[in-house]
Design a protein around this motif. Sequence first.
Motif, PDB file in Angstrom:
ATOM      1  N   SER A 148     -88.979  17.485 -20.251  1.00 43.89           N
ATOM      2  CA  SER A 148     -88.037  18.584 -20.469  1.00 43.89           C
ATOM      3  C   SER A 148     -88.383  19.791 -19.608  1.00 43.89           C
ATOM      4  CB  SER A 148     -88.021  18.984 -21.936  1.00 43.89           C
ATOM      5  OG  SER A 148     -89.090  19.872 -22.218  1.00 43.89           O
ATOM      6  N   MET A 149     -89.590  19.799 -19.028  1.00 42.53           N
ATOM      7  CA  MET A 149     -89.955  20.902 -18.137  1.00 42.53           C
ATOM      8  C   MET A 149     -89.812  20.493 -16.677  1.00 42.53           C
ATOM      9  SD  MET A 149     -93.057  22.752 -20.154  1.00 42.53           S
ATOM     10  CE  MET A 149     -94.164  21.398 -20.039  1.00 42.53           C
ATOM     11  N   GLY A 150     -89.139  19.379 -16.438  1.00 41.62           N
ATOM     12  CA  GLY A 150     -88.795  19.010 -15.071  1.00 41.62           C
ATOM     13  C   GLY A 150     -89.758  18.055 -14.404  1.00 41.62           C
ATOM     14  N   LEU A 151     -90.618  17.391 -15.176  1.00 41.88           N
ATOM     15  CA  LEU A 151     -91.602  16.499 -14.569  1.00 41.88           C
ATOM     16  C   LEU A 151     -91.033  15.082 -14.421  1.00 41.88           C
ATOM     17  CD1 LEU A 151     -94.691  16.649 -13.801  1.00 41.88           C
ATOM     18  CD2 LEU A 151     -95.073  15.425 -15.921  1.00 41.88           C
ATOM     19  N   HIS A 152     -91.290  14.457 -13.254  1.00 37.11           N
ATOM     20  CA  HIS A 152     -90.916  13.050 -13.076  1.00 37.11           C
ATOM     21  C   HIS A 152     -92.051  12.189 -13.616  1.00 37.11           C
ATOM     22  CE1 HIS A 152     -87.332  13.530 -10.558  1.00 37.11           C
ATOM     23  NE2 HIS A 152     -87.929  14.649 -10.197  1.00 37.11           N
ATOM     24  N   ILE A 153     -91.842  11.591 -14.783  1.00 33.97           N
ATOM     25  CA  ILE A 153     -92.939  10.900 -15.469  1.00 33.97           C
ATOM     26  C   ILE A 153     -93.469   9.741 -14.631  1.00 33.97           C
ATOM     27  CG2 ILE A 153     -93.592   9.619 -17.526  1.00 33.97           C
ATOM     28  CD1 ILE A 153     -93.134  12.488 -18.140  1.00 33.97           C
ATOM     29  N   LYS A 154     -92.547   8.907 -14.112  1.00 29.09           N
ATOM     30  CA  LYS A 154     -93.002   7.701 -13.403  1.00 29.09           C
ATOM     31  C   LYS A 154     -93.780   8.055 -12.149  1.00 29.09           C
ATOM     32  CE  LYS A 154     -90.435   3.694 -14.693  1.00 29.09           C
ATOM     33  NZ  LYS A 154     -89.575   2.596 -14.280  1.00 29.09           N
ATOM     34  N   ARG A 155     -93.247   9.024 -11.390  1.00 27.52           N
ATOM     35  CA  ARG A 155     -93.913   9.427 -10.151  1.00 27.52           C
ATOM     36  C   ARG A 155     -95.313   9.956 -10.454  1.00 27.52           C
ATOM     37  NH1 ARG A 155     -90.464  13.697  -6.969  1.00 27.52           N
ATOM     38  NH2 ARG A 155     -88.779  12.244  -7.390  1.00 27.52           N
ATOM     39  N   THR A 156     -95.403  10.764 -11.525  1.00 24.54           N
ATOM     40  CA  THR A 156     -96.691  11.350 -11.900  1.00 24.54           C
ATOM     41  C   THR A 156     -97.670  10.275 -12.340  1.00 24.54           C
ATOM     42  OG1 THR A 156     -95.497  13.292 -12.641  1.00 24.54           O
ATOM     43  CG2 THR A 156     -97.759  13.069 -13.374  1.00 24.54           C
ATOM     44  N   THR A 157     -97.206   9.376 -13.225  1.00 25.31           N
ATOM     45  CA  THR A 157     -98.077   8.293 -13.694  1.00 25.31           C
ATOM     46  C   THR A 157     -98.611   7.513 -12.514  1.00 25.31           C
ATOM     47  OG1 THR A 157     -96.635   8.129 -15.612  1.00 25.31           O
ATOM     48  CG2 THR A 157     -98.186   6.338 -15.277  1.00 25.31           C
ATOM     49  N   PHE A 158     -97.731   7.205 -11.564  1.00 21.19           N
ATOM     50  CA  PHE A 158     -98.127   6.445 -10.378  1.00 21.19           C
ATOM     51  C   PHE A 158     -99.214   7.184  -9.599  1.00 21.19           C
ATOM     52  CE2 PHE A 158     -97.648   5.221  -5.926  1.00 21.19           C
ATOM     53  CZ  PHE A 158     -97.746   3.846  -6.032  1.00 21.19           C
ATOM     54  N   ALA A 159     -98.998   8.487  -9.364  1.00 23.10           N
ATOM     55  CA  ALA A 159     -99.971   9.266  -8.580  1.00 23.10           C
ATOM     56  C   ALA A 159    -101.322   9.312  -9.281  1.00 23.10           C
ATOM     57  CB  ALA A 159     -99.449  10.688  -8.353  1.00 23.10           C
ATOM     58  N   ILE A 160    -101.315   9.489 -10.595  1.00 18.02           N
ATOM     59  CA  ILE A 160    -102.580   9.612 -11.327  1.00 18.02           C
ATOM     60  C   ILE A 160    -103.331   8.284 -11.316  1.00 18.02           C
ATOM     61  CG2 ILE A 160    -103.594  10.053 -13.601  1.00 18.02           C
ATOM     62  CD1 ILE A 160    -101.282  11.993 -14.103  1.00 18.02           C
ATOM     63  N   THR A 219     -83.866  16.421 -12.817  1.00 19.17           N
ATOM     64  CA  THR A 219     -84.750  16.725 -13.946  1.00 19.17           C
ATOM     65  C   THR A 219     -85.159  18.190 -13.917  1.00 19.17           C
ATOM     66  OG1 THR A 219     -85.632  14.542 -13.500  1.00 19.17           O
ATOM     67  CG2 THR A 219     -86.727  15.799 -15.200  1.00 19.17           C
ATOM     68  N   LEU A 220     -85.453  18.691 -12.707  1.00 17.09           N
ATOM     69  CA  LEU A 220     -85.914  20.068 -12.585  1.00 17.09           C
ATOM     70  C   LEU A 220     -84.785  21.059 -12.846  1.00 17.09           C
ATOM     71  CD1 LEU A 220     -88.377  21.769 -11.956  1.00 17.09           C
ATOM     72  CD2 LEU A 220     -87.690  21.793  -9.573  1.00 17.09           C
ATOM     73  N   ALA A 221     -83.580  20.752 -12.317  1.00 16.52           N
ATOM     74  CA  ALA A 221     -82.452  21.667 -12.514  1.00 16.52           C
ATOM     75  C   ALA A 221     -82.097  21.744 -13.995  1.00 16.52           C
ATOM     76  CB  ALA A 221     -81.254  21.194 -11.699  1.00 16.52           C
ATOM     77  N   LEU A 222     -82.216  20.620 -14.699  1.00 17.63           N
ATOM     78  CA  LEU A 222     -81.911  20.606 -16.124  1.00 17.63           C
ATOM     79  C   LEU A 222     -82.947  21.425 -16.899  1.00 17.63           C
ATOM     80  CD1 LEU A 222     -79.778  19.390 -17.998  1.00 17.63           C
ATOM     81  CD2 LEU A 222     -81.380  17.566 -18.509  1.00 17.63           C
ATOM     82  N   ALA A 223     -84.199  21.409 -16.399  1.00 20.07           N
ATOM     83  CA  ALA A 223     -85.258  22.185 -17.051  1.00 20.07           C
ATOM     84  C   ALA A 223     -84.985  23.681 -16.939  1.00 20.07           C
ATOM     85  CB  ALA A 223     -86.620  21.857 -16.435  1.00 20.07           C
ATOM     86  N   ASN A 224     -84.105  24.079 -15.996  1.00 22.14           N
ATOM     87  CA  ASN A 224     -83.699  25.475 -15.896  1.00 22.14           C
ATOM     88  C   ASN A 224     -82.570  25.811 -16.861  1.00 22.14           C
ATOM     89  OD1 ASN A 224     -85.217  26.790 -13.688  1.00 22.14           O
ATOM     90  ND2 ASN A 224     -84.447  25.042 -12.541  1.00 22.14           N
ATOM     91  N   GLN A 225     -81.936  24.778 -17.440  1.00 21.04           N
ATOM     92  CA  GLN A 225     -80.793  24.989 -18.329  1.00 21.04           C
ATOM     93  C   GLN A 225     -81.133  24.771 -19.798  1.00 21.04           C
ATOM     94  OE1 GLN A 225     -77.825  26.100 -17.403  1.00 21.04           O
ATOM     95  NE2 GLN A 225     -78.467  26.222 -15.280  1.00 21.04           N
TER      96      GLN A 225
END
Lengths: 343, 264
Positions: free
Chosen positions: A236-248, B82-88
């Motif tokens: 909900s704060m704009g994080l791409h979960i899959k991309r992040t999991t992959f990087a970690i 995802t990021l733009a929605l986090a602004n809304q």
Amino acid sequence: MQTTQTYRVFFVVLLIALLAVFLANISLGSVSIPIDEVVKGIFGGNASKGTWNYIIIDYRLPKAITAILAGGGLAVSGLLMQTLFRNPLAGPFVLGLSSGASLGVALLILGAGAFGGFLGNALVSEWSLVIASAVGSFLVLLAVLMVTFRVKDTMAILIIGLMFGSVTAAVVAVLSYFSNAEKLQQYIFWSFGSLGNQSWEGIIILSCCAVLGLLIAVASSKSLNALLLGENYAKSMGLHIKRTTFAIILATSILAGAITAFAGPIAFVGLAVPHITRQFFKTSNHLVLIPAVLLCGSLLMLVCDTIAQLPFSEHTLPINAITSLVGAPVVIWLLVRKRKLLF
Amino acid sequence: MTSETKHITLQAQDLSVGYFNKKAKKAVAETIDFSFSEGELIGLVGANGIGKSTLLRTLAGMQPRLSGAILVNEKPLEDYSTLALANQISVVLTEPPASKNLTVLELISLGRQPYTSWMGTLSEKDKTAVQNALQATETQSMAHRKCFELSDGQMQRVAIARALAQDTPIILLDEPTTHLDLYHRAYILKLLKKLASENKKTILFSTHEIDLAIQLSDTMLVMTGNANYFDTPCNLIEAGHFDALFPKDTIHFDKNTGRFTVRK
């Protein structure tokens, strides 16, 4: 409340301690070398005795550097796994990397027996051990990454990693059952872990892997902070979960995989050091925690190695045993005092 | 400002929410229609399992909708990254933060993530937003305490403060009053009411506190399983829609007092 100022003091203290233990580590051992000669040997290139020079440059310096890289790298990958899986018991090997490496080495050492005699011995050289262990952990890594693309739930990934571990442990057990005593002993010695006998080429490769893994980890620190709230909040704060999991997972695999390839499966450091670090650095910000954990890991590993090489004696104890012997009481003491294991 | 037509922030048209189950759609709630404006506090009520959480998750973009349309600021939800929605849209979920080792200040600061650089360091503007969030929720005094030291009521205020720090026109809350005593339930809902009217936010909260929600909400969305009604609390009471919430043999809705009473 702790401020940036307090952290700075901690970092300076850690760096000084690291330097002191680094010099002590090189100075102590079966042959004791005075500290000023050590400094000369490292920086001037010439200690007053030729043998000292040889011991410092070709044996103890590479070993100390390996200890710093291995301790720091394993500790950071432990921190990454604890945050990714939001589980204080996670460590660098929860994804089955060390079992993958063990399988590779077991196949090489124990399987080489099948080729018999000359060919078998030729196969088991220093570099082939490194390659077998790297290939083993790389294959497990590939399997885990394929799973992360298909499975959304990080807890499922954790359990799948544990299952990989069980399967490889079982295969190793079967291989051991059919091996002769000599081969078995060779395998067990590998599993004790060893920081010594590294060539300078090996150290350069290990350093490159460590730097790469650490860079990915630092670049992921903002995402790691978001994950502390849980996946839904992070998203909900704009994080791409899959991309992040992959990087970690990639960062952990590079760090833990390379270290296991060169130094064997070193347990405990990855699990314990993040918890020890959190007792001093009262923050959850990974931008502070990653360098702190890195330094504490290196420091702990150097201390353990200094103990393992048993000053004034000709024996060297298995490093894997020493890390647990030194680290476990520290963690127990911290927990009894704090009565809580938080991450 | 005396504009008659308020700005519409969140809209649903013939929305159906639920799950995709082996290529078959399993609808939990269907034909949902509403339009929320800025400055509006909306109570979402319905029996357990009727699809309140599913609706909230769908609106927050955490799971795909089955059919119909969701418009965020008059733009389809799926057009937002995802990021733009986090602004809304910011959310307050029923789940506690995964790490209880965070300090209150750290947790609230995480709400600024959509705006910070890759390092996540706070600018002056971010710090002001965090301070405002602390002030609005009266959580300044606990800023440096760890989350595991907080009571349920305090934790809920901190979770709301984090959503406030995210500074979005829309806030969705999933049952913000569960586990709280009567005083804190009223406190939280009054806080939401104040935030909606003073900060011009659209705040949608699901709750089982129907009588409190009737007193405080500007509009309400009533989910009954067969149909979903969206109107002001008065109109909903007049139309008798609250009676449809639960089976009538155990409790019934008293229009005069605006609360449910148990049949004896």
